[in-house]
Write a protein that holds these residues in place. Structure first.
Motif, PDB file in Angstrom:
ATOM      1  N   ALA A 179      50.378  56.818  41.348  1.00  0.00           N
ATOM      2  CA  ALA A 179      49.575  56.519  42.538  1.00  0.00           C
ATOM      3  C   ALA A 179      48.267  55.825  42.159  1.00  0.00           C
ATOM      4  O   ALA A 179      47.825  54.889  42.841  1.00  0.00           O
ATOM      5  N   VAL A 180      47.633  56.274  41.066  1.00  0.00           N
ATOM      6  CA  VAL A 180      46.386  55.641  40.615  1.00  0.00           C
ATOM      7  C   VAL A 180      46.641  54.191  40.217  1.00  0.00           C
ATOM      8  O   VAL A 180      45.901  53.282  40.616  1.00  0.00           O
ATOM      9  N   LEU A 181      47.686  53.957  39.441  1.00  0.00           N
ATOM     10  CA  LEU A 181      47.992  52.599  39.012  1.00  0.00           C
ATOM     11  C   LEU A 181      48.377  51.719  40.195  1.00  0.00           C
ATOM     12  O   LEU A 181      47.991  50.540  40.251  1.00  0.00           O
ATOM     13  N   SER A 182      49.132  52.268  41.129  1.00  0.00           N
ATOM     14  CA  SER A 182      49.526  51.486  42.305  1.00  0.00           C
ATOM     15  C   SER A 182      48.307  51.049  43.102  1.00  0.00           C
ATOM     16  O   SER A 182      48.246  49.900  43.577  1.00  0.00           O
ATOM     17  N   SER A 183      47.328  51.933  43.251  1.00  0.00           N
ATOM     18  CA  SER A 183      46.099  51.576  43.982  1.00  0.00           C
ATOM     19  C   SER A 183      45.368  50.441  43.275  1.00  0.00           C
ATOM     20  O   SER A 183      44.878  49.515  43.920  1.00  0.00           O
ATOM     21  N   PHE A 184      45.325  50.510  41.960  1.00  0.00           N
ATOM     22  CA  PHE A 184      44.647  49.478  41.180  1.00  0.00           C
ATOM     23  C   PHE A 184      45.344  48.126  41.349  1.00  0.00           C
ATOM     24  O   PHE A 184      44.703  47.099  41.610  1.00  0.00           O
ATOM     25  N   PHE A 185      46.666  48.112  41.214  1.00  0.00           N
ATOM     26  CA  PHE A 185      47.392  46.846  41.280  1.00  0.00           C
ATOM     27  C   PHE A 185      47.481  46.287  42.700  1.00  0.00           C
ATOM     28  O   PHE A 185      47.655  45.084  42.880  1.00  0.00           O
TER      29      PHE A 185
ATOM     30  N   GLY B  29      52.231  46.899  44.275  1.00  0.00           N
ATOM     31  CA  GLY B  29      51.165  45.973  43.920  1.00  0.00           C
ATOM     32  C   GLY B  29      51.459  45.168  42.670  1.00  0.00           C
ATOM     33  O   GLY B  29      50.716  44.277  42.326  1.00  0.00           O
ATOM     34  N   LEU B  30      52.567  45.479  41.999  1.00  0.00           N
ATOM     35  CA  LEU B  30      52.924  44.730  40.793  1.00  0.00           C
ATOM     36  C   LEU B  30      54.376  44.265  40.841  1.00  0.00           C
ATOM     37  O   LEU B  30      54.665  43.080  40.920  1.00  0.00           O
ATOM     38  N   THR B  31      55.305  45.211  40.817  1.00  0.00           N
ATOM     39  CA  THR B  31      56.721  44.838  40.741  1.00  0.00           C
ATOM     40  C   THR B  31      57.470  45.053  42.041  1.00  0.00           C
ATOM     41  O   THR B  31      58.683  44.880  42.087  1.00  0.00           O
ATOM     42  N   SER B  32      56.799  45.433  43.104  1.00  0.00           N
ATOM     43  CA  SER B  32      57.476  45.640  44.376  1.00  0.00           C
ATOM     44  C   SER B  32      56.651  45.037  45.499  1.00  0.00           C
ATOM     45  O   SER B  32      55.471  44.739  45.345  1.00  0.00           O
ATOM     46  N   GLY B  33      57.294  44.858  46.630  1.00  0.00           N
ATOM     47  CA  GLY B  33      56.603  44.269  47.776  1.00  0.00           C
ATOM     48  C   GLY B  33      56.880  42.785  47.900  1.00  0.00           C
ATOM     49  O   GLY B  33      57.405  42.141  46.989  1.00  0.00           O
ATOM     50  N   ALA B  34      56.519  42.219  49.055  1.00  0.00           N
ATOM     51  CA  ALA B  34      56.822  40.811  49.351  1.00  0.00           C
ATOM     52  C   ALA B  34      56.126  39.862  48.390  1.00  0.00           C
ATOM     53  O   ALA B  34      56.649  38.798  48.061  1.00  0.00           O
TER      54      ALA B  34
ATOM     55  N   ASP C 201      41.739  34.748  44.703  1.00  0.00           N
ATOM     56  CA  ASP C 201      40.376  34.528  44.218  1.00  0.00           C
ATOM     57  C   ASP C 201      40.322  34.323  42.699  1.00  0.00           C
ATOM     58  O   ASP C 201      39.246  34.050  42.164  1.00  0.00           O
ATOM     59  N   CYS C 202      41.467  34.473  42.032  1.00  0.00           N
ATOM     60  CA  CYS C 202      41.504  34.414  40.566  1.00  0.00           C
ATOM     61  C   CYS C 202      42.143  33.116  40.083  1.00  0.00           C
ATOM     62  O   CYS C 202      42.947  32.496  40.783  1.00  0.00           O
ATOM     63  N   LYS C 203      41.769  32.721  38.882  1.00  0.00           N
ATOM     64  CA  LYS C 203      42.467  31.606  38.236  1.00  0.00           C
ATOM     65  C   LYS C 203      43.916  32.007  38.017  1.00  0.00           C
ATOM     66  O   LYS C 203      44.835  31.302  38.389  1.00  0.00           O
ATOM     67  N   PHE C 204      44.112  33.157  37.388  1.00  0.00           N
ATOM     68  CA  PHE C 204      45.433  33.783  37.312  1.00  0.00           C
ATOM     69  C   PHE C 204      45.261  35.217  36.841  1.00  0.00           C
ATOM     70  O   PHE C 204      44.212  35.602  36.306  1.00  0.00           O
ATOM     71  N   ILE C 205      46.290  36.006  37.053  1.00  0.00           N
ATOM     72  CA  ILE C 205      46.350  37.392  36.593  1.00  0.00           C
ATOM     73  C   ILE C 205      47.546  37.489  35.655  1.00  0.00           C
ATOM     74  O   ILE C 205      48.624  36.980  35.960  1.00  0.00           O
ATOM     75  N   PHE C 206      47.345  38.111  34.502  1.00  0.00           N
ATOM     76  CA  PHE C 206      48.423  38.204  33.513  1.00  0.00           C
ATOM     77  C   PHE C 206      48.550  39.654  33.073  1.00  0.00           C
ATOM     78  O   PHE C 206      47.615  40.234  32.510  1.00  0.00           O
ATOM     79  N   VAL C 207      49.724  40.249  33.332  1.00  0.00           N
ATOM     80  CA  VAL C 207      49.966  41.666  33.042  1.00  0.00           C
ATOM     81  C   VAL C 207      51.108  41.780  32.039  1.00  0.00           C
ATOM     82  O   VAL C 207      52.172  41.176  32.222  1.00  0.00           O
ATOM     83  N   THR C 208      50.893  42.539  30.964  1.00  0.00           N
ATOM     84  CA  THR C 208      51.938  42.755  29.968  1.00  0.00           C
ATOM     85  C   THR C 208      52.287  44.231  29.855  1.00  0.00           C
ATOM     86  O   THR C 208      51.493  45.114  30.211  1.00  0.00           O
ATOM     87  N   GLY C 209      53.466  44.486  29.354  1.00  0.00           N
ATOM     88  CA  GLY C 209      53.910  45.853  29.108  1.00  0.00           C
ATOM     89  C   GLY C 209      55.230  45.830  28.362  1.00  0.00           C
ATOM     90  O   GLY C 209      55.741  44.779  27.985  1.00  0.00           O
TER      91      GLY C 209
ATOM     92  N   VAL D 200      44.928  46.214  44.652  1.00  0.00           N
ATOM     93  CA  VAL D 200      43.702  45.424  44.739  1.00  0.00           C
ATOM     94  C   VAL D 200      43.913  44.072  44.057  1.00  0.00           C
ATOM     95  O   VAL D 200      43.517  43.027  44.585  1.00  0.00           O
ATOM     96  N   LEU D 201      44.536  44.076  42.896  1.00  0.00           N
ATOM     97  CA  LEU D 201      44.801  42.816  42.205  1.00  0.00           C
ATOM     98  C   LEU D 201      45.640  41.882  43.071  1.00  0.00           C
ATOM     99  O   LEU D 201      45.347  40.696  43.188  1.00  0.00           O
ATOM    100  N   LYS D 202      46.682  42.437  43.677  1.00  0.00           N
ATOM    101  CA  LYS D 202      47.549  41.590  44.496  1.00  0.00           C
ATOM    102  C   LYS D 202      46.798  41.011  45.686  1.00  0.00           C
ATOM    103  O   LYS D 202      46.974  39.846  46.044  1.00  0.00           O
ATOM    104  N   SER D 203      45.920  41.822  46.272  1.00  0.00           N
ATOM    105  CA  SER D 203      45.177  41.340  47.447  1.00  0.00           C
ATOM    106  C   SER D 203      44.128  40.303  47.072  1.00  0.00           C
ATOM    107  O   SER D 203      43.696  39.513  47.923  1.00  0.00           O
ATOM    108  N   ARG D 204      43.734  40.271  45.774  1.00  0.00           N
ATOM    109  CA  ARG D 204      42.671  39.351  45.353  1.00  0.00           C
ATOM    110  C   ARG D 204      43.170  38.207  44.466  1.00  0.00           C
ATOM    111  O   ARG D 204      42.358  37.470  43.908  1.00  0.00           O
ATOM    112  N   GLN D 205      44.475  38.060  44.315  1.00  0.00           N
ATOM    113  CA  GLN D 205      44.975  37.052  43.383  1.00  0.00           C
ATOM    114  C   GLN D 205      44.568  35.635  43.795  1.00  0.00           C
ATOM    115  O   GLN D 205      44.377  34.768  42.937  1.00  0.00           O
TER     116      GLN D 205
END
Length: 603
Positions: free
Chosen positions: A195-201, A226-231, A210-218, A203-208
């Motif tokens: 839930a904590v990570l989902s809340s964080f991501f 907010g990362l791997t699910s949703g429209a 405003d960014c040059k780009f967002i790059f997430v690794t794992g 925000v990233l999705k809603s602000r992308q």
């Protein structure tokens, strides 16, 4: 012909004493400055240029552990800082279209976040964000305290970074090892951490935009709002052919960065050939082939036949100047080990197969939890399997399946080591659980009961995929099981490969019961009569060293290589009489009946 010429030159250089001091190999380094300084940086900047030509794109990129993800992010960070001089020998420097603008960067490594509890996780994330704010001298503009929700903190920092002098108004966000908090958290905290990570991501999705780009690794991929699910989920480039070689060394890079340099090759030849006991010494072409067999073979796309070497293993090889399972020895994937511990029988596969098919839809499914991930996607994402692009598979008319394989000898042998350790633990636990039944059947000479326990609770549960066709494999499995059973009480003992005057005993168990000592001597044979195993115990006089025992039990077992279990037994008892002499009871023979249970058979 080219290799032969190179080989002669390498030999001649060594013979003339032209060995120079080896270079410093930066093992485990994620610092692009250090890699470039040592002339060992594999230039991946052409791929990074593609990222900088986009705007507002949310990238998601998974690779196995120790594959250079952190080094990639450090490279992006240095380029974003406008450090043009650092890359003067790289493709991005020669690219006249790249403008070297400066961008503010939020770079977070989630493996460094607190894992003790949920509150500390939030606080450690906020502290890292605050440290970034101090770097850009915007901390005084923030009205956020450390203990507040991390998503509010992130949004406010982004607002400030969009208005700082001498930087572009579009920040870059880099997240390394996004899945680490979920992999290492306690199972009962999984949903809260998620839930904590989902809340964080979110925000990233809603602000992308405003960014040059967002790059997430794992390492792994699973449902995360907010990362791997949703429209508007992130653009997953993990499987895209354009980025298949963005991490890892290509064969050309191995040649240019390592094998073309005397300062690296001469010390390598010196050590390898010093260790080589054969008359024929290593040549350059042989080393190249061995490197390919050990460390090459990773393929991260089904659309293009390209493969890369494991970068960490390559660096460690040239540092150690020797072949070893460096990837395995440097730490195994936590999630894989967790799932092995929870259910080792899930891994009961024929790992000697050349290829493993999996339905394309199932392979690409994103799962709700790390703990629910199917075996083959899990093995792929943790680096134990990779794409198999054998042309015979690509001719599949229906084209409904991907084919996976082991990328290299290093990985295949590493998996076997891990599985052997876990099956040994499972076998020992099974032996402990059966301890009372085993000791009771042995003490009462209820041989059929004892043999059926071994057959059903030991070898059958080991899984025939974990047993190869060698005597050593059966012996090791049975020993670990009996060792668990015989170590439950202080009066018993078990050992394997015990020396005697003219040979080694496969398994020996000693039991002191009612003041009398009994020794059990096992000899195992694969696809040979149990009586032959018993006769070997007698012929080599394995039991002579146990003359002070009250009773000796000689047990010969037949192991069926196809059925991966015992199918015959011959047991002979030597017991002291009133004159303290051993009285030999004629041996008894046992075989498995058609329904799978032991029964006594006639002489």
């Amino acid at each position: 012909m080219e290799y032969k010429k190179e080989d002669k030159e390498q030999k001649r250089g060594a013979q003339q004493g032209g060995v120079t001091e080896s270079v410093q190999i930066p093992v485990g380094s994620a610092d692009v400055k250090e890699m470039i300084a040592q002339n060992l940086y594999a230039d991946k900047t052409a791929y990074i240029t593609k990222l900088f030509r986009t705007n507002g794109i949310y990238y998601f990129f998974i690779r196995p552990r120790r594959f250079g993800k952190s080094l990639l992010l450090d490279t992006i960070d240095q380029i974003a800082k406008g450090n043009k001089a650092l890359f003067k020998r790289c493709a991005i420097y020669a690219d006249q279209t790249y403008k070297w603008k400066r961008y503010p960067v939020i770079w977070l490594n989630f493996s460094e976040l607190a894992k003790d509890n949920l509150v500390e996780l939030k606080k450690s994330l906020n502290r890292k964000l605050y440290k970034i704010a101090k770097y850009y001298k915007i901390q005084d503009q923030l009205n956020i305290v450390i203990d507040e929700a991390c998503e509010d903190y992130l949004a406010e920092i982004l607002d400030c970074l969009m208005h700082i002098d001498n930087y572009e108004p579009t920040p870059i966000i880099l997240i390394d090892e996004y899945d680490s908090p979920l992999i290492f958290c306690a199972k009962d905290q999984y949903e809260e951490v998620l839930a904590v990570l989902s809340s964080f991501f979110k925000v990233l999705k809603s602000r992308q935009k405003d960014c040059k780009f967002i790059f997430v690794t794992g390492v792994t991929k699973f449902h995360l709002s907010g990362l791997t699910s949703g429209a508007n989920s992130a653009n997953d480039i993990s499987f895209h052919e354009d980025y298949a070689e963005m991490l890892g060394y290509t064969e050309n890079e191995i040649d240019n960065l390592f094998l073309s340099k005397d300062t690296i090759v001469h010390p390598l030849f010196e050590k390898l050939n010093r260790k080589n006991t054969q008359e024929e010494k290593y040549t350059l072409s042989q080393i190249k082939q061995a490197l390919k067999d050990y460390y090459n073979g990773y393929c991260f796309t089904a659309d293009k036949m390209v493969s890369v070497y494991n970068p960490d293993s390559i660096l460690r090889f040239f540092y150690a100047k020797d072949f070893d399972n460096f990837w395995f020895n440097s730490g195994s994937p936590t999630i894989l080990l967790q799932q092995m511990k929870q259910n080792i029988h899930r891994f009961n596969m024929d790992w000697d197969k050349c290829s493993f098919p999996i339905d394309k839809v199932r392979f690409k499914l994103v799962h709700a939890s790390l703990h629910e991930m199917p075996l083959f996607p899990l093995m792929y994402q943790t680096g134990y399997l990779t794409m198999d692009l054998d042309p015979s598979h690509l001719q599949d008319k229906n084209n409904l399946a991907y084919y996976l394989k082991f990328p290299s000898q290093e990985v295949k042998s590493s998996l076997k080591v891990i599985l052997a350790d876990f099956i040994a633990q499972a076998q020992q636990a099974s032996g402990k659980a059966c301890s009372a039944s085993i000791l009771k059947s042995l003490r009462k000479e209820a041989w059929i009961a004892f043999l059926n326990i071994i057959r059903s609770d030991c070898l059958a549960k080991a899984g025939y995929r974990f047993l190869d066709k060698t005597e050593k494999s059966f012996q090791g499995t049975l020993y670990v099981f009996l060792n668990g059973a015989f170590h439950e009480t202080q009066s018993t003992n078990a050992s394997a490969e015990r020396d005697s005057a003219i040979g080694r005993l496969d398994i020996v168990m000693e039991d002191e019961y009612n003041g009398q000592n009994t020794v059990y001597i096992f000899e195992l044979k694969v696809d040979k009569p149990a009586l032959e195993a018993l006769e070997q115990i007698q012929r080599k006089d394995y039991s002579i060293q146990y003359g002070v025992c009250y009773k000796k039990v000689l047990i010969g077992l037949t192991c069926d290589a196809i059925k991966r279990n015992i199918t015959e037994a011959a047991i002979e008892v030597h017991q002291k009489d009133d004159q303290n002499d051993f009285k030999i009871v004629s041996h008894k023979s046992f075989a498995v009946n058609p329904i799978g249970y032991f029964h006594e058979v006639g002489q």
